[in-house]
Write a protein that holds these residues in place. Structure first.
Motif, mmCIF file in Angstrom:
data_model
loop_
_atom_site.group_PDB
_atom_site.id
_atom_site.type_symbol
_atom_site.label_atom_id
_atom_site.label_comp_id
_atom_site.label_asym_id
_atom_site.label_seq_id
_atom_site.Cartn_x
_atom_site.Cartn_y
_atom_site.Cartn_z
ATOM 1 N N LEU A 162 45.211 -13.522 18.952
ATOM 2 C CA LEU A 162 45.677 -14.885 19.209
ATOM 3 C C LEU A 162 46.253 -15.516 17.944
ATOM 4 O O LEU A 162 47.289 -16.185 17.985
ATOM 5 C CB LEU A 162 44.520 -15.730 19.746
ATOM 6 N N ALA A 163 45.595 -15.286 16.806
ATOM 7 C CA ALA A 163 46.023 -15.911 15.562
ATOM 8 C C ALA A 163 47.365 -15.386 15.067
ATOM 9 O O ALA A 163 48.023 -16.039 14.255
ATOM 10 C CB ALA A 163 44.960 -15.714 14.481
ATOM 11 N N SER A 164 47.781 -14.213 15.542
ATOM 12 C CA SER A 164 49.037 -13.627 15.065
ATOM 13 C C SER A 164 50.224 -13.966 15.969
ATOM 14 O O SER A 164 51.360 -13.622 15.635
ATOM 15 C CB SER A 164 48.901 -12.103 14.972
ATOM 16 N N LEU A 165 50.000 -14.637 17.087
ATOM 17 C CA LEU A 165 51.072 -14.855 18.059
ATOM 18 C C LEU A 165 52.209 -15.695 17.495
ATOM 19 O O LEU A 165 53.380 -15.428 17.750
ATOM 20 C CB LEU A 165 50.523 -15.524 19.319
ATOM 21 N N GLY A 225 47.749 -21.247 10.004
ATOM 22 C CA GLY A 225 46.473 -21.548 10.657
ATOM 23 C C GLY A 225 46.544 -21.677 12.163
ATOM 24 O O GLY A 225 45.623 -22.222 12.784
ATOM 25 N N TYR A 226 47.626 -21.179 12.770
ATOM 26 C CA TYR A 226 47.777 -21.312 14.219
ATOM 27 C C TYR A 226 46.591 -20.698 14.972
ATOM 28 O O TYR A 226 46.233 -19.541 14.749
ATOM 29 C CB TYR A 226 49.075 -20.643 14.679
ATOM 30 N N ASP A 227 46.006 -21.506 15.832
ATOM 31 C CA ASP A 227 44.919 -21.106 16.753
ATOM 32 C C ASP A 227 43.629 -20.702 16.053
ATOM 33 O O ASP A 227 42.668 -20.298 16.722
ATOM 34 C CB ASP A 227 45.378 -19.963 17.672
ATOM 35 N N SER A 277 49.490 -21.826 20.100
ATOM 36 C CA SER A 277 50.449 -21.223 21.025
ATOM 37 C C SER A 277 50.077 -21.536 22.469
ATOM 38 O O SER A 277 50.767 -21.112 23.387
ATOM 39 C CB SER A 277 50.488 -19.707 20.810
ATOM 40 N N LEU A 278 48.981 -22.282 22.672
ATOM 41 C CA LEU A 278 48.513 -22.646 24.010
ATOM 42 C C LEU A 278 48.899 -24.087 24.281
ATOM 43 O O LEU A 278 48.196 -25.013 23.907
ATOM 44 C CB LEU A 278 46.995 -22.484 24.109
ATOM 45 N N SER A 279 50.027 -24.277 24.893
ATOM 46 C CA SER A 279 50.530 -25.624 25.135
ATOM 47 C C SER A 279 50.358 -25.981 26.608
ATOM 48 O O SER A 279 50.948 -25.340 27.480
ATOM 49 C CB SER A 279 52.005 -25.711 24.732
ATOM 50 N N PHE A 280 49.534 -26.972 26.897
ATOM 51 C CA PHE A 280 49.365 -27.432 28.276
ATOM 52 C C PHE A 280 48.878 -28.879 28.268
ATOM 53 O O PHE A 280 48.320 -29.367 27.289
ATOM 54 C CB PHE A 280 48.368 -26.542 29.040
ATOM 55 N N GLY A 281 49.104 -29.542 29.371
ATOM 56 C CA GLY A 281 48.576 -30.885 29.572
ATOM 57 C C GLY A 281 47.641 -30.936 30.757
ATOM 58 O O GLY A 281 46.752 -31.778 30.827
#
Length: 396
Positions: free
Chosen positions: A269-272, A46-48, A189-193
């Motif tokens: 995006l979902a396949s990254l 279920g990523y993204d 897969s979008l990691s930010f703060g």
């Protein structure tokens, strides 16, 4: 009548405590393992997918001579996509830059932070859940910052308190918090703060924009490029055209085309997360590990079910006298079937409830081990909930 069957089942459990304990414990172990593994597999697949319009978001990145995509490219790629393809609703780029930030209100309050510099159009592509403020125009000013709730709490306390506050980039460049978004789940897969306006003149993104691109492979690859495709636009012809984009904008002298040296890949995006990373198969995904874990979960559950069936069968044989007496007193086949099924459902119900409770207890250490934020939200999907109930009925 059902109350009568349940009472008989409970009395039978009391008479065969050891058999009942072994049956229930086996089911609890099986259901606990199956639940935790099911949650993990659901999280992996279920990523993204929690992002709005995720099915229309694609990452465009460059690869090397082995056609293995890197996830990044020169900053010019985003500009080419925006200018050449009206099929794209929005294009944005993200640049990662380790830096340190200082609270302007308390200069002793400083932290090393991975800052992600983002284009103005970022929130046209990614519609993150908002904790405070609004994302409309949040990165329009060159001194804009958007924080996650966790980072906002680290500097200012509550998310609402962070709005309008100033942080000093590298201790001297003031930047103002314009919005706060919710912390992103681990299934992304979008990691930010921290998101900062990429068009700030002192940003590494702006520095890359000013650097000329003479050869595609001769400029720093430090930006991740994402596009939002317009509704109804087929991706196949777009993907084929983008594959030769370099040849039109940065042709390379020599026998080999630039697109052959540095192939471009367009991945959804979902396949990254599970992507094979090959430019020749941009939608290729590696499911081997996920399938292996799922198979282990099914095997554990199968063993628990077989153990359950064997024990209840052995106990049932010992109840032949009880069955004979009941039939002599007028009980029909349907009555006996209902009684034994009531007992089976009782065992499965207790095992499922205890297994779910045990899974809830073990989920926190599992998240800590995997560095995830997995929760039970998958059961809010009526299809998964219905399938789970149907599975319990089948086991019973």
């Amino acid at each position: 009548m059902l109350r009568h069957y349940v009472a008989i089942a409970l009395r039978n459990v009391a008479r065969t405590k050891l058999y009942a304990a072994i049956s229930v414990v086996g089911l609890v172990i099986g259901f606990t393992a199956a639940t935790l593994i099911g949650l993990y597999v659901h999280d992996e697949l279920g990523y993204d997918r929690w992002l709005p319009n995720h099915e229309r978001i694609y990452q465009v990145s460059a690869g090397g001579g082995n056609a293995q995509l890197t996830g990044v490219a020169p900053s010019d790629l985003g500009n080419w996509l925006a200018s050449d393809y009206p099929q794209l609703e929005a294009v944005t780029r993200l640049f990662l830059d380790p830096a340190f930030l200082v609270d302007a209100q308390n200069t002793d309050h400083k932290f090393n932070e991975p800052v992600t510099w983002a284009d103005r159009s970022t929130f046209d592509v990614f519609q993150f859940p908002v904790a405070a403020g609004t994302l409309a125009g949040a990165l329009d000013r060159p001194d804009s910052l958007v924080l996650t709730r966790k980072v906002a709490a680290k500097y200012f306390g509550a998310a609402q308190d962070a709005l309008g506050k100033t942080l000093l980039y590298k201790g001297d460049q003031p930047m103002v918090v314009t919005a706060v978004v919710e912390d992103l789940p681990s299934s992304t897969s979008l990691s930010f703060g921290i998101l900062a306006a990429a068009h700030a003149p002192f940003s590494p993104a702006a520095e890359q924009e000013r650097a000329p691109l003479t050869v595609f492979g001769g400029k720093l690859w430090n930006s991740s490029t994402y596009v939002l495709v317009k509704r109804g636009e087929p991706i196949a012809p777009l993907r084929a055209s983008i594959a030769t984009l370099i040849d039109r904008h940065a042709p390379t002298p020599g026998d080999r085309k630039a697109s052959e040296r540095w192939p471009l890949g367009v991945r959804s995006l979902a396949s990254l997360h599970l992507s094979s990373g090959l430019a020749t198969a941009p939608e290729g995904e590696k499911y081997g590990a996920v399938y292996t874990v799922a198979a282990i979960g099914l095997l554990i559950l199968l063993v628990a079910s077989i153990n359950f069936v064997n024990i209840l069968t052995a106990v049932g044989v010992r109840r032949a006298l009880e069955v004979g007496v009941r039939k002599a007193l007028g009980a029909q086949r349907a009555d006996l079937f209902t009684q034994f099924m009531s007992e089976s459902f009782l065992y499965v119900g207790i095992g499922a409830a205890a297994g779910l409770s045990m899974a809830a207890v073990l989920l926190r250490p599992l998240n800590a081990f995997l560095l995830r934020t997995i929760d039970f939200s998958m059961f809010l999907d009526w299809r998964i909930a219905a399938a789970s109930v149907a599975f319990l009925v089948a086991v019973a």
